[in-house]
Design a protein around this motif. Structure first.
Motif, PDB file in Angstrom:
ATOM      1  N   TYR A  89       0.832  -1.211   0.000  1.00 42.17           N
ATOM      2  CA  TYR A  89       0.000   0.000   0.000  1.00 42.17           C
ATOM      3  C   TYR A  89       0.867   1.262   0.000  1.00 42.17           C
ATOM      4  O   TYR A  89       0.563   2.233  -0.694  1.00 42.17           O
ATOM      5  CB  TYR A  89      -0.916  -0.030   1.224  1.00 42.17           C
ATOM      6  CG  TYR A  89      -1.800   1.181   1.395  1.00 42.17           C
ATOM      7  CD1 TYR A  89      -2.995   1.295   0.699  1.00 42.17           C
ATOM      8  CD2 TYR A  89      -1.445   2.213   2.268  1.00 42.17           C
ATOM      9  CE1 TYR A  89      -3.816   2.406   0.855  1.00 42.17           C
ATOM     10  CE2 TYR A  89      -2.252   3.325   2.431  1.00 42.17           C
ATOM     11  CZ  TYR A  89      -3.436   3.417   1.725  1.00 42.17           C
ATOM     12  OH  TYR A  89      -4.241   4.518   1.879  1.00 42.17           O
ATOM     13  N   ASN A  90       1.962   1.233   0.752  1.00 40.21           N
ATOM     14  CA  ASN A  90       2.838   2.404   0.865  1.00 40.21           C
ATOM     15  C   ASN A  90       3.622   2.692  -0.415  1.00 40.21           C
ATOM     16  O   ASN A  90       4.180   3.785  -0.556  1.00 40.21           O
ATOM     17  CB  ASN A  90       3.820   2.229   2.021  1.00 40.21           C
ATOM     18  CG  ASN A  90       3.140   2.360   3.373  1.00 40.21           C
ATOM     19  OD1 ASN A  90       2.026   2.868   3.476  1.00 40.21           O
ATOM     20  ND2 ASN A  90       3.797   1.898   4.414  1.00 40.21           N
ATOM     21  N   GLU A  91       3.693   1.724  -1.338  1.00 35.47           N
ATOM     22  CA  GLU A  91       4.498   1.894  -2.540  1.00 35.47           C
ATOM     23  C   GLU A  91       3.681   2.172  -3.796  1.00 35.47           C
ATOM     24  O   GLU A  91       4.209   2.716  -4.778  1.00 35.47           O
ATOM     25  CB  GLU A  91       5.359   0.640  -2.778  1.00 35.47           C
ATOM     26  CG  GLU A  91       6.354   0.347  -1.671  1.00 35.47           C
ATOM     27  CD  GLU A  91       7.398   1.447  -1.526  1.00 35.47           C
ATOM     28  OE1 GLU A  91       7.708   2.106  -2.530  1.00 35.47           O
ATOM     29  OE2 GLU A  91       7.894   1.637  -0.396  1.00 35.47           O
ATOM     30  N   LEU A  92       2.414   1.787  -3.817  1.00 35.51           N
ATOM     31  CA  LEU A  92       1.594   1.992  -5.016  1.00 35.51           C
ATOM     32  C   LEU A  92       1.408   3.476  -5.307  1.00 35.51           C
ATOM     33  O   LEU A  92       1.397   4.307  -4.400  1.00 35.51           O
ATOM     34  CB  LEU A  92       0.228   1.324  -4.836  1.00 35.51           C
ATOM     35  CG  LEU A  92       0.229  -0.206  -4.749  1.00 35.51           C
ATOM     36  CD1 LEU A  92      -1.166  -0.714  -4.425  1.00 35.51           C
ATOM     37  CD2 LEU A  92       0.738  -0.838  -6.049  1.00 35.51           C
ATOM     38  N   LEU A  93       1.250   3.796  -6.592  1.00 33.22           N
ATOM     39  CA  LEU A  93       1.083   5.177  -7.026  1.00 33.22           C
ATOM     40  C   LEU A  93      -0.367   5.428  -7.443  1.00 33.22           C
ATOM     41  O   LEU A  93      -1.030   4.538  -7.984  1.00 33.22           O
ATOM     42  CB  LEU A  93       2.009   5.483  -8.201  1.00 33.22           C
ATOM     43  CG  LEU A  93       3.509   5.272  -7.932  1.00 33.22           C
ATOM     44  CD1 LEU A  93       4.316   5.538  -9.203  1.00 33.22           C
ATOM     45  CD2 LEU A  93       3.996   6.144  -6.785  1.00 33.22           C
ATOM     46  N   GLY A 106       0.732  10.983  -6.995  1.00 38.29           N
ATOM     47  CA  GLY A 106       1.703  10.673  -5.958  1.00 38.29           C
ATOM     48  C   GLY A 106       1.450   9.293  -5.393  1.00 38.29           C
ATOM     49  O   GLY A 106       0.749   8.478  -5.992  1.00 38.29           O
ATOM     50  N   LYS A 107       2.003   9.035  -4.215  1.00 32.94           N
ATOM     51  CA  LYS A 107       1.828   7.731  -3.598  1.00 32.94           C
ATOM     52  C   LYS A 107       0.410   7.573  -3.048  1.00 32.94           C
ATOM     53  O   LYS A 107      -0.197   8.532  -2.565  1.00 32.94           O
ATOM     54  CB  LYS A 107       2.850   7.529  -2.478  1.00 32.94           C
ATOM     55  CG  LYS A 107       4.249   7.231  -2.986  1.00 32.94           C
ATOM     56  CD  LYS A 107       5.129   6.659  -1.900  1.00 32.94           C
ATOM     57  CE  LYS A 107       6.448   6.160  -2.465  1.00 32.94           C
ATOM     58  NZ  LYS A 107       7.291   5.502  -1.437  1.00 32.94           N
ATOM     59  N   PRO A 134       4.963   0.479  -9.227  1.00 32.83           N
ATOM     60  CA  PRO A 134       6.286   0.991  -9.599  1.00 32.83           C
ATOM     61  C   PRO A 134       7.200  -0.097 -10.173  1.00 32.83           C
ATOM     62  O   PRO A 134       7.213  -1.224  -9.679  1.00 32.83           O
ATOM     63  CB  PRO A 134       6.841   1.539  -8.279  1.00 32.83           C
ATOM     64  CG  PRO A 134       5.621   1.870  -7.474  1.00 32.83           C
ATOM     65  CD  PRO A 134       4.617   0.813  -7.833  1.00 32.83           C
TER      66      PRO A 134
END
Length: 219
Positions: A89-93, A106-107, A134
């Protein structure tokens, strides 16, 4: 005197019981009116993203329609709620557009809220929402998922907000056998190069054998 007071209390009690349903009907009527005046709905209603086997470099575009089904204009707000693990979840854009105007890029985890957006009564608008995986993410993200809600709300004076929710779920796919996570296009290119190399090598071997046979015959 006491008897008269008792009779008066009896009729007061009967009157209260009689008018109580009437008051309840009026209260329900006010609530129904409030709901008809302010009513927000979404399409698709239940799930916006349901994606499995998503890989680095992949992206998923969706269109979400936000509708004012009530009789009054309102401002609505959109925010996200994470309902699962944080790693993927923290890495998806996340990208959000309306009429080709960028509202957010953004993220996913960094998204807080859209500024208030106005919808007139009986109207709607489309939000183009895209989630990107990403390209640089590696093996440690294999088999992870992200589960979240898009929450849309309309505030009411002196009351709780009216909300509409649509869900999102992303599941990451496998990795390449070399230990590096590649987009499908890169894997196909590698396979073509491998087949081509084998054919070229085979051709060279055949040419050597043919040359050797000719030399032997000449002797």
């Amino acid at each position: 005197m006491k008897r008269l007071r008792s009779v008066f209390q009896f009729f007061l009690l009967i009157g209260g019981l009689y008018f109580l349903p009437v008051v309840s009907v009026f209260a329900d009527s006010e609530n129904d009116t409030d709901k008809k005046e302010l009513d927000i709905s979404l399409s698709p209603k239940d799930t916006l993203f349901d994606i499995s086997n998503m890989k680095p470099g992949d992206w998923a575009p969706r269109t979400l329609t936000v509708k004012n089904s009530g009789s009054k204009d309102f401002n609505y707000y959109m925010h996200l709620q994470n309902n699962g693990e944080k790693k993927l979840y923290n890495e998806l854009l996340l990208e959000i557009k309306s009429d080709d105007k960028e509202l957010y890029q953004g993220k996913l985890a960094a998204f807080k809220s859209l500024p208030a957006r106005k919808l007139t009564n009986r109207s709607d608008e489309n939000l183009d929402i895209t989630i990107r995986f990403p390209e640089h993410l590696g093996n440690e993200f294999q088999g992870l998922d992200a589960v979240f809600d898009f929450i849309f709300s309309v505030e009411r004076k002196n009351s709780t907000a009216i909300q509409a929710v649509t869900k999102g779920q992303i599941e990451s796919g496998g990795v390449a056998s070399a230990g590096l996570k590649l987009p499908a296009t890169s894997t196909n290119l590698f396979n073509l190069m491998l087949v081509g190399s084998v054919l070229v090598l085979g051709g060279i071997v055949l040419m050597i054998i043919r040359h050797y046979k000719r030399t032997k015959i000449a002797q």
